[in-house]
Design a protein around this motif. Sequence first.
Motif, PDB file in Angstrom:
ATOM      1  N   ALA A  63      47.001  -5.015 -24.908  1.00 30.34           N
ATOM      2  CA  ALA A  63      47.004  -6.475 -24.991  1.00 30.34           C
ATOM      3  C   ALA A  63      45.603  -7.046 -24.808  1.00 30.34           C
ATOM      4  N   SER A  64      44.665  -6.190 -24.401  1.00 32.80           N
ATOM      5  CA  SER A  64      43.297  -6.642 -24.176  1.00 32.80           C
ATOM      6  C   SER A  64      42.573  -6.835 -25.505  1.00 32.80           C
ATOM      7  N   PRO A  65      42.069  -8.035 -25.795  1.00 34.27           N
ATOM      8  CA  PRO A  65      41.289  -8.241 -27.026  1.00 34.27           C
ATOM      9  C   PRO A  65      40.075  -7.333 -27.110  1.00 34.27           C
ATOM     10  N   ALA A  66      39.434  -7.077 -25.954  1.00 30.57           N
ATOM     11  CA  ALA A  66      38.243  -6.222 -25.961  1.00 30.57           C
ATOM     12  C   ALA A  66      38.595  -4.799 -26.357  1.00 30.57           C
ATOM     13  N   LEU A  67      39.739  -4.291 -25.845  1.00 30.14           N
ATOM     14  CA  LEU A  67      40.124  -2.927 -26.187  1.00 30.14           C
ATOM     15  C   LEU A  67      40.559  -2.832 -27.646  1.00 30.14           C
ATOM     16  N   LEU A  68      41.269  -3.855 -28.128  1.00 27.93           N
ATOM     17  CA  LEU A  68      41.639  -3.878 -29.544  1.00 27.93           C
ATOM     18  C   LEU A  68      40.400  -3.856 -30.431  1.00 27.93           C
ATOM     19  N   LEU A  69      39.380  -4.570 -30.011  1.00 31.73           N
ATOM     20  CA  LEU A  69      38.137  -4.592 -30.779  1.00 31.73           C
ATOM     21  C   LEU A  69      37.480  -3.219 -30.795  1.00 31.73           C
ATOM     22  N   GLY A  90      32.388   4.904 -34.065  1.00 30.28           N
ATOM     23  CA  GLY A  90      32.016   3.609 -33.518  1.00 30.28           C
ATOM     24  C   GLY A  90      32.441   3.492 -32.074  1.00 30.28           C
ATOM     25  N   SER A  91      31.601   2.888 -31.264  1.00 33.28           N
ATOM     26  CA  SER A  91      31.882   2.661 -29.844  1.00 33.28           C
ATOM     27  C   SER A  91      31.887   3.953 -29.032  1.00 33.28           C
ATOM     28  N   SER A  92      31.202   4.993 -29.537  1.00 31.61           N
ATOM     29  CA  SER A  92      31.152   6.257 -28.800  1.00 31.61           C
ATOM     30  C   SER A  92      29.975   6.333 -27.844  1.00 31.61           C
ATOM     31  N   GLY A  93      29.109   5.325 -27.871  1.00 29.04           N
ATOM     32  CA  GLY A  93      27.986   5.310 -26.935  1.00 29.04           C
ATOM     33  C   GLY A  93      26.682   5.800 -27.526  1.00 29.04           C
ATOM     34  N   LYS A  94      26.546   5.802 -28.855  1.00 24.30           N
ATOM     35  CA  LYS A  94      25.311   6.296 -29.477  1.00 24.30           C
ATOM     36  C   LYS A  94      24.106   5.466 -29.050  1.00 24.30           C
ATOM     37  N   THR A  95      24.248   4.136 -29.092  1.00 25.88           N
ATOM     38  CA  THR A  95      23.123   3.278 -28.734  1.00 25.88           C
ATOM     39  C   THR A  95      22.794   3.390 -27.251  1.00 25.88           C
ATOM     40  N   ASN A  96      23.815   3.516 -26.408  1.00 29.76           N
ATOM     41  CA  ASN A  96      23.565   3.699 -24.977  1.00 29.76           C
ATOM     42  C   ASN A  96      22.826   5.010 -24.713  1.00 29.76           C
ATOM     43  N   LEU A  97      23.223   6.069 -25.451  1.00 35.30           N
ATOM     44  CA  LEU A  97      22.530   7.344 -25.325  1.00 35.30           C
ATOM     45  C   LEU A  97      21.069   7.182 -25.731  1.00 35.30           C
ATOM     46  N   LEU A  98      20.850   6.476 -26.837  1.00 38.52           N
ATOM     47  CA  LEU A  98      19.483   6.256 -27.310  1.00 38.52           C
ATOM     48  C   LEU A  98      18.661   5.523 -26.258  1.00 38.52           C
ATOM     49  N   TRP A 114      38.305   2.615 -35.937  1.00 37.50           N
ATOM     50  CA  TRP A 114      39.072   2.703 -37.184  1.00 37.50           C
ATOM     51  C   TRP A 114      38.219   2.340 -38.392  1.00 37.50           C
ATOM     52  N   LYS A 115      37.492   1.234 -38.296  1.00 37.00           N
ATOM     53  CA  LYS A 115      36.700   0.771 -39.426  1.00 37.00           C
ATOM     54  C   LYS A 115      35.522   1.689 -39.721  1.00 37.00           C
ATOM     55  N   GLY A 116      35.097   2.436 -38.713  1.00 40.31           N
ATOM     56  CA  GLY A 116      33.975   3.347 -38.920  1.00 40.31           C
ATOM     57  C   GLY A 116      34.351   4.651 -39.582  1.00 40.31           C
ATOM     58  N   LEU A 117      35.640   4.869 -39.813  1.00 41.80           N
ATOM     59  CA  LEU A 117      36.094   6.103 -40.449  1.00 41.80           C
ATOM     60  C   LEU A 117      36.088   5.953 -41.966  1.00 41.80           C
ATOM     61  N   SER A 118      35.953   7.078 -42.644  1.00 41.53           N
ATOM     62  CA  SER A 118      35.988   7.057 -44.107  1.00 41.53           C
ATOM     63  C   SER A 118      37.427   6.861 -44.571  1.00 41.53           C
ATOM     64  N   PRO A 119      37.619   6.445 -45.814  1.00 41.16           N
ATOM     65  CA  PRO A 119      38.987   6.282 -46.339  1.00 41.16           C
ATOM     66  C   PRO A 119      39.815   7.562 -46.237  1.00 41.16           C
ATOM     67  N   ILE A 120      39.194   8.705 -46.468  1.00 41.76           N
ATOM     68  CA  ILE A 120      39.938   9.970 -46.380  1.00 41.76           C
ATOM     69  C   ILE A 120      40.344  10.248 -44.942  1.00 41.76           C
ATOM     70  N   GLU A 121      39.454   9.956 -43.991  1.00 38.35           N
ATOM     71  CA  GLU A 121      39.801  10.160 -42.587  1.00 38.35           C
ATOM     72  C   GLU A 121      40.948   9.243 -42.175  1.00 38.35           C
ATOM     73  N   ARG A 122      40.949   8.028 -42.675  1.00 35.99           N
ATOM     74  CA  ARG A 122      42.064   7.122 -42.373  1.00 35.99           C
ATOM     75  C   ARG A 122      43.361   7.656 -42.966  1.00 35.99           C
TER      76      ARG A 122
END
Length: 349
Positions: free
Chosen positions: A272-278, A12-20, A284-292
């Motif tokens: 401390a940046s809300p944007a960076l935390l997001l 997540g947030s790796s730029g897939k949509t921007n690449l597209l 984190w949320k895009g990873l599988s349970p095993i990856e976490r």
Amino acid sequence: RTGASVSIVGVGSSGKTNLLQHVLEPETRQHFLTHEAAAIVPIVVDANLLGPVPTQTPFDAHSLRCWSLYELMLHQLYLGLYPFSTLSAEAVEQILRAYRALHDGRDPNLAYMALRYFELAIDTVVRSGIRIVFVFDEFEETLRRIPGEAFRALRALRDEHKRSISYTVLARAPLPVLITQFGLSAAEIEPFIELFSDDVLFLGPFSDRDAQRFLNEWNARYGNPLSPEWLSSIHQLTGGHAGLMRAAFHHLRDLSAQVTGAVTIDVNKILASPALLLEAETIWKGLSPIERDVLKAVIRTVSYNNITEETETAVNLLIRRRLLIVDRQTNTLNIQPPIFAQFLRSREV
């Protein structure tokens, strides 16, 4: 050009949509496809555009979910070909006839005939000398909502037209991993998934050169508020991950007037940046349970040799996506980039 189907994997947030979006630009397509650009038509299919399945209907929900995919793909194909300058009047009329039929709720056989109408439109376009590339953005959502038989139909359409139809999927994990993660039947979807087995591309961070170029461009756009040392620190802390780097830059740009002259960046100040935390939370949320679980183990400094066979695939995927690196000297795994590692420590995963 080869007609191959491709899976593009990135956290997540790796730029897939921007690449597209960059690939879809007419200038980009013209540069790489040259004289074939007009004959190869990319059609973006975003499952977030799927409408809700009606509850008051004579058709069963299973058939309607299949219909919803064919309808979305045909609708996007219609928009992608409009104003039909490359098609004959007869071909346009056939496509419009199929398009209208696919939306005729009075047809009692609509759910069954939906695939036939979709197939007719595809056949008409292909016979006109156009090659179609269906690009599935956010493919996880498509997998969640669409029955396996619809994917088998897409495989059949591709086999029927070979190099004239191909698929590209953008996802946060390889397709077999997603199937397991969602508890889907591999046998039902396997014919479609097989199309991507030889062409899986992992989208990692920016290269050092590209990361520095983007940072310099952003800095110049805002009047160069950050020093070269700060830009270098942003690159090092974010590892060139697109979303993290963008969020860190804008946060420090806002702080630059308060800390003028400072060279060293406190990683906790960036966090401390809300944007960076997001952005970090999105990864984190895009990873599988095993990856976490693997990352939790690494936070606790577990030796690489102690990672079980069950997690070996997860480790390899994290390495391919540049979230882990292997330190061969100490035989340990380290989380990358540093800002993401600090994020995990701070939230006590």
